[in-house]
Scaffold this motif. Structure first.
Motif: not given
Length: 222
Positions: A41-43, A57-60, A77-78, A84-86
């Motif tokens: 699962t990617l968050c 920051l937007s990260v996953i 990961l950043r 990232p929008f898609w």
């Protein structure tokens, strides 16, 4: 702009120099996207800056689906100053990511840059775009929906909304469908993305399975 970029640098240094996990109160906008085989699962989420300045920051991060998600984990990961929008799973080990670059202005082509990032056991094929404009959120209640080739239509008794599949990112939350729509527009022979946002509400219950083929994110609590 230089002050904003400096704040990002300072925040990043702070982010990765501290011991222990993030303060959970800094975590927001948490969403998940399950891999095709269901194993991972990617968050995607936002980490706010603990300082008076800076936008965070937007990260996953990616977890095994049968494990509890730890949003305070610093092993993330950043994409630098890119947002990232898609995000879509291409297969169980490869993902495609579209990112919006801050401050780069309109370009002759969109995407204007690509990259391949290897992180842990996954490969991220990244496309970078610049923004032209972003509008306010529109609200729409729908009673029915249909899919015709590359288009998805949401219908009420008196109106409808139609989206191209390759120009949207969906997020689900109970009986809401949140839509992030992006289109390439031009100005003075240069291009950028124009964003529109929609909050769609189903009148009554609806089966979310109809949209699963578009890999919608599911909003969750951190």
């Amino acid at each position: 702009m230089k002050i904003k970029q400096l704040s990002i640098v300072i925040f990043t240094l702070f982010l990765f120099s501290c011991e222990g996990g993030f303060d959970k109160s800094l975590i927001s906008n948490t969403e998940k996207l399950i891999s095709p085989n269901g194993e991972y699962t990617l968050c995607s989420y936002h980490v706010a800056s603990p300082m008076a300045f800076g936008s965070g920051l937007s990260v996953i991060n990616i977890f095994k689906s049968d494990e509890k998600f730890d949003f305070t984990d610093r092993d993330i990961l950043r994409f630098g100053k890119a947002l990232p929008f898609w995000i879509k799973w291409k297969d169980n080990k490869t993902l495609t990511v579209k990112c919006l670059m801050a401050g780069d202005g309109l370009q002759k082509h969109q995407p204007y840059k690509t990259d391949v990032i290897a992180w842990k056991e996954w490969i991220f094929e990244v496309e970078y775009y610049s923004m032209y404009s972003s509008g306010a959120t529109g609200y729409f209640s729908f009673e029915d929906y249909s899919i015709d080739k590359n288009k998805i239509k949401f219908k009420s008794k008196s109106d409808s909304l139609v989206f191209n599949k390759d120009e949207v990112q969906f997020s689900l939350d109970s009986n809401h469908i949140y839509v992030k729509e992006f289109k390439t527009v031009g100005f003075n022979n240069k291009l950028g993305l124009s964003f529109s946002h929609y909050d769609l509400t189903a009148k009554g219950s609806f089966n979310q399975k109809f949209i699963q083929g578009e890999q919608p994110f599911v909003r969750i609590k951190p």
